[in-house]
Design a protein around this motif. Structure first.
Motif, PDB file in Angstrom:
ATOM      1  N   LYS A 138       0.805  -1.217   0.000  1.00  0.00           N
ATOM      2  CA  LYS A 138       0.000   0.000   0.000  1.00  0.00           C
ATOM      3  C   LYS A 138       0.840   1.270   0.000  1.00  0.00           C
ATOM      4  N   SER A 139       2.075   1.207   0.487  1.00  0.00           N
ATOM      5  CA  SER A 139       2.911   2.407   0.541  1.00  0.00           C
ATOM      6  C   SER A 139       3.632   2.696  -0.778  1.00  0.00           C
ATOM      7  N   ILE A 140       3.671   1.751  -1.684  1.00  0.00           N
ATOM      8  CA  ILE A 140       4.396   1.925  -2.946  1.00  0.00           C
ATOM      9  C   ILE A 140       3.848   3.096  -3.780  1.00  0.00           C
ATOM     10  N   PRO A 141       2.544   3.206  -4.015  1.00  0.00           N
ATOM     11  CA  PRO A 141       2.048   4.319  -4.844  1.00  0.00           C
ATOM     12  C   PRO A 141       2.400   5.703  -4.295  1.00  0.00           C
ATOM     13  N   SER A 142       2.393   5.875  -2.979  1.00  0.00           N
ATOM     14  CA  SER A 142       2.702   7.203  -2.435  1.00  0.00           C
ATOM     15  C   SER A 142       4.169   7.557  -2.654  1.00  0.00           C
ATOM     16  N   ILE A 143       5.050   6.581  -2.605  1.00  0.00           N
ATOM     17  CA  ILE A 143       6.471   6.834  -2.879  1.00  0.00           C
ATOM     18  C   ILE A 143       6.657   7.157  -4.362  1.00  0.00           C
ATOM     19  N   LEU A 144       6.008   6.401  -5.237  1.00  0.00           N
ATOM     20  CA  LEU A 144       6.113   6.654  -6.676  1.00  0.00           C
ATOM     21  C   LEU A 144       5.525   8.011  -7.040  1.00  0.00           C
ATOM     22  N   ALA A 145       4.452   8.414  -6.362  1.00  0.00           N
ATOM     23  CA  ALA A 145       3.842   9.723  -6.622  1.00  0.00           C
ATOM     24  C   ALA A 145       4.784  10.864  -6.238  1.00  0.00           C
ATOM     25  N   ARG A 146       5.708  10.609  -5.330  1.00  0.00           N
ATOM     26  CA  ARG A 146       6.708  11.616  -4.930  1.00  0.00           C
ATOM     27  C   ARG A 146       7.929  11.603  -5.852  1.00  0.00           C
ATOM     28  N   ARG A 147       7.814  10.844  -6.952  1.00  0.00           N
ATOM     29  CA  ARG A 147       8.905  10.744  -7.939  1.00  0.00           C
ATOM     30  C   ARG A 147      10.169  10.152  -7.336  1.00  0.00           C
ATOM     31  N   MET A 148       9.987   9.192  -6.435  1.00  0.00           N
ATOM     32  CA  MET A 148      11.110   8.443  -5.870  1.00  0.00           C
ATOM     33  C   MET A 148      11.010   6.999  -6.356  1.00  0.00           C
ATOM     34  N   ILE A 149      12.087   6.258  -6.193  1.00  0.00           N
ATOM     35  CA  ILE A 149      12.091   4.830  -6.488  1.00  0.00           C
ATOM     36  C   ILE A 149      11.605   4.112  -5.236  1.00  0.00           C
ATOM     37  N   ALA A 150      10.665   3.196  -5.402  1.00  0.00           N
ATOM     38  CA  ALA A 150      10.168   2.397  -4.286  1.00  0.00           C
ATOM     39  C   ALA A 150      11.013   1.136  -4.172  1.00  0.00           C
ATOM     40  N   ALA A 151      11.453   0.819  -2.969  1.00  0.00           N
ATOM     41  CA  ALA A 151      12.259  -0.377  -2.705  1.00  0.00           C
ATOM     42  C   ALA A 151      11.451  -1.292  -1.791  1.00  0.00           C
ATOM     43  N   THR A 152      11.425  -2.579  -2.095  1.00  0.00           N
ATOM     44  CA  THR A 152      10.600  -3.478  -1.286  1.00  0.00           C
ATOM     45  C   THR A 152      11.125  -4.904  -1.304  1.00  0.00           C
ATOM     46  N   THR A 153      10.665  -5.685  -0.320  1.00  0.00           N
ATOM     47  CA  THR A 153      10.965  -7.113  -0.264  1.00  0.00           C
ATOM     48  C   THR A 153       9.771  -7.943  -0.701  1.00  0.00           C
ATOM     49  N   TRP A 154       8.683  -7.283  -1.062  1.00  0.00           N
ATOM     50  CA  TRP A 154       7.516  -8.024  -1.527  1.00  0.00           C
ATOM     51  C   TRP A 154       7.858  -8.785  -2.797  1.00  0.00           C
ATOM     52  N   SER A 155       7.156  -9.863  -3.073  1.00  0.00           N
ATOM     53  CA  SER A 155       7.415 -10.644  -4.286  1.00  0.00           C
ATOM     54  C   SER A 155       7.078  -9.810  -5.517  1.00  0.00           C
ATOM     55  N   TRP A 156       7.862  -9.989  -6.559  1.00  0.00           N
ATOM     56  CA  TRP A 156       7.585  -9.209  -7.759  1.00  0.00           C
ATOM     57  C   TRP A 156       6.225  -9.563  -8.357  1.00  0.00           C
ATOM     58  N   PRO A 157       5.757 -10.832  -8.292  1.00  0.00           N
ATOM     59  CA  PRO A 157       4.413 -11.075  -8.819  1.00  0.00           C
ATOM     60  C   PRO A 157       3.331 -10.314  -8.042  1.00  0.00           C
ATOM     61  N   GLY A 158       3.521 -10.160  -6.732  1.00  0.00           N
ATOM     62  CA  GLY A 158       2.572  -9.393  -5.938  1.00  0.00           C
ATOM     63  C   GLY A 158       2.567  -7.921  -6.326  1.00  0.00           C
ATOM     64  N   VAL A 159       3.752  -7.365  -6.531  1.00  0.00           N
ATOM     65  CA  VAL A 159       3.864  -5.970  -6.956  1.00  0.00           C
ATOM     66  C   VAL A 159       3.277  -5.804  -8.368  1.00  0.00           C
ATOM     67  N   ALA A 160       3.590  -6.742  -9.243  1.00  0.00           N
ATOM     68  CA  ALA A 160       3.098  -6.672 -10.629  1.00  0.00           C
ATOM     69  C   ALA A 160       1.578  -6.763 -10.687  1.00  0.00           C
ATOM     70  N   ALA A 161       0.978  -7.584  -9.831  1.00  0.00           N
ATOM     71  CA  ALA A 161      -0.477  -7.728  -9.827  1.00  0.00           C
ATOM     72  C   ALA A 161      -1.161  -6.408  -9.487  1.00  0.00           C
ATOM     73  N   GLY A 162      -0.522  -5.601  -8.647  1.00  0.00           N
ATOM     74  CA  GLY A 162      -1.114  -4.334  -8.267  1.00  0.00           C
ATOM     75  C   GLY A 162      -0.786  -3.182  -9.190  1.00  0.00           C
ATOM     76  N   LEU A 163       0.432  -3.158  -9.720  1.00  0.00           N
ATOM     77  CA  LEU A 163       0.872  -2.015 -10.531  1.00  0.00           C
ATOM     78  C   LEU A 163       0.670  -2.195 -12.026  1.00  0.00           C
ATOM     79  N   HIS A 164       0.575  -3.432 -12.479  1.00  0.00           N
ATOM     80  CA  HIS A 164       0.472  -3.724 -13.912  1.00  0.00           C
ATOM     81  C   HIS A 164       1.600  -3.034 -14.674  1.00  0.00           C
ATOM     82  N   PRO A 165       2.854  -3.380 -14.377  1.00  0.00           N
ATOM     83  CA  PRO A 165       3.993  -2.708 -15.009  1.00  0.00           C
ATOM     84  C   PRO A 165       4.097  -3.018 -16.496  1.00  0.00           C
ATOM     85  N   ALA A 166       4.731  -2.111 -17.208  1.00  0.00           N
ATOM     86  CA  ALA A 166       4.997  -2.298 -18.635  1.00  0.00           C
ATOM     87  C   ALA A 166       6.291  -3.074 -18.850  1.00  0.00           C
TER      88      ALA A 166
END
Length: 184
Positions: free
Chosen positions: A75-103
């Motif tokens: 849940k904290s990833i979008p607020s960091i990205l909105a601040r134009r920073m890089i978000a760093a996490t230990t969450w699984s990449w499939p979990g992050v991808a499911a929420g962000l739908h990366p290109a």
């Protein structure tokens, strides 16, 4: 769980916060993508100041004037990205991808830390950096790390230029036609 925020930028996930992963994350961030850097808890910390690894240990990191912030929850990833920073996490990449739908998904973890998973097909474009990646099989584009010539710095090599000759939805990609070496 949907974590898509209202930021208009396309997202990219980079696996591995070492020097190569951090350099890729920095380049994508500067190109305007919203970047999430994913690594395990307590990643290797070889050369301080040369990677975003500090984010895992002290919460934030800076590399060449750009910042990264550790996100303990999805849940904290979008607020960091909105601040134009890089978000760093230990969450699984499939979990992050499911929420962000990366290109874009870039695996820069290195051979010893990378699994045998097939990345291709999970996001629109996948890139593998290092040995063991095969164009069109486990990734869309495979880039090999090259040793430096006669003690010089190494670089990247893409053997299949057609694999990156595209116009993906997040911007314009240019074909790689030969060895791309680090500046000397």
């Amino acid at each position: 769980m949907m974590i898509q925020a209202s930021f208009p930028r396309s997202a990219a996930i980079v696996l591995g916060c070492g020097e190569v992963g951090s350099a890729v994350a920095l380049a994508l961030h500067r190109a305007g993508l919203a970047v999430v850097l994913v690594d395990e808890a307590d990643p290797a910390w070889h050369r301080r100041g040369m990677a975003f690894t500090n984010a895992w240990y002290v919460g934030t990191a800076e590399l060449e004037g750009e910042g990264a912030c550790f996100c303990a929850s999805l849940k904290s990833i979008p607020s960091i990205l909105a601040r134009r920073m890089i978000a760093a996490t230990t969450w699984s990449w499939p979990g992050v991808a499911a929420g962000l739908h990366p290109a874009l998904l870039v695996d820069a973890r290195g051979r010893r830390r990378r699994g045998t998973e097939v990345l291709r097909g999970h996001v629109p474009v996948t890139i593998g950096i290092g040995p063991g990646f095969v164009d069109g099989e486990n990734v869309d584009v495979a880039l090999e790390l090259c040793a430096g010539n006669e003690g010089g710095s190494g670089g990247l090599r893409a053997d299949n230029a057609e694999a990156v000759d595209a116009n993906p939805p997040f911007g314009v990609a240019r074909s790689v036609t030969c060895t791309v070496a680090a500046p000397r």
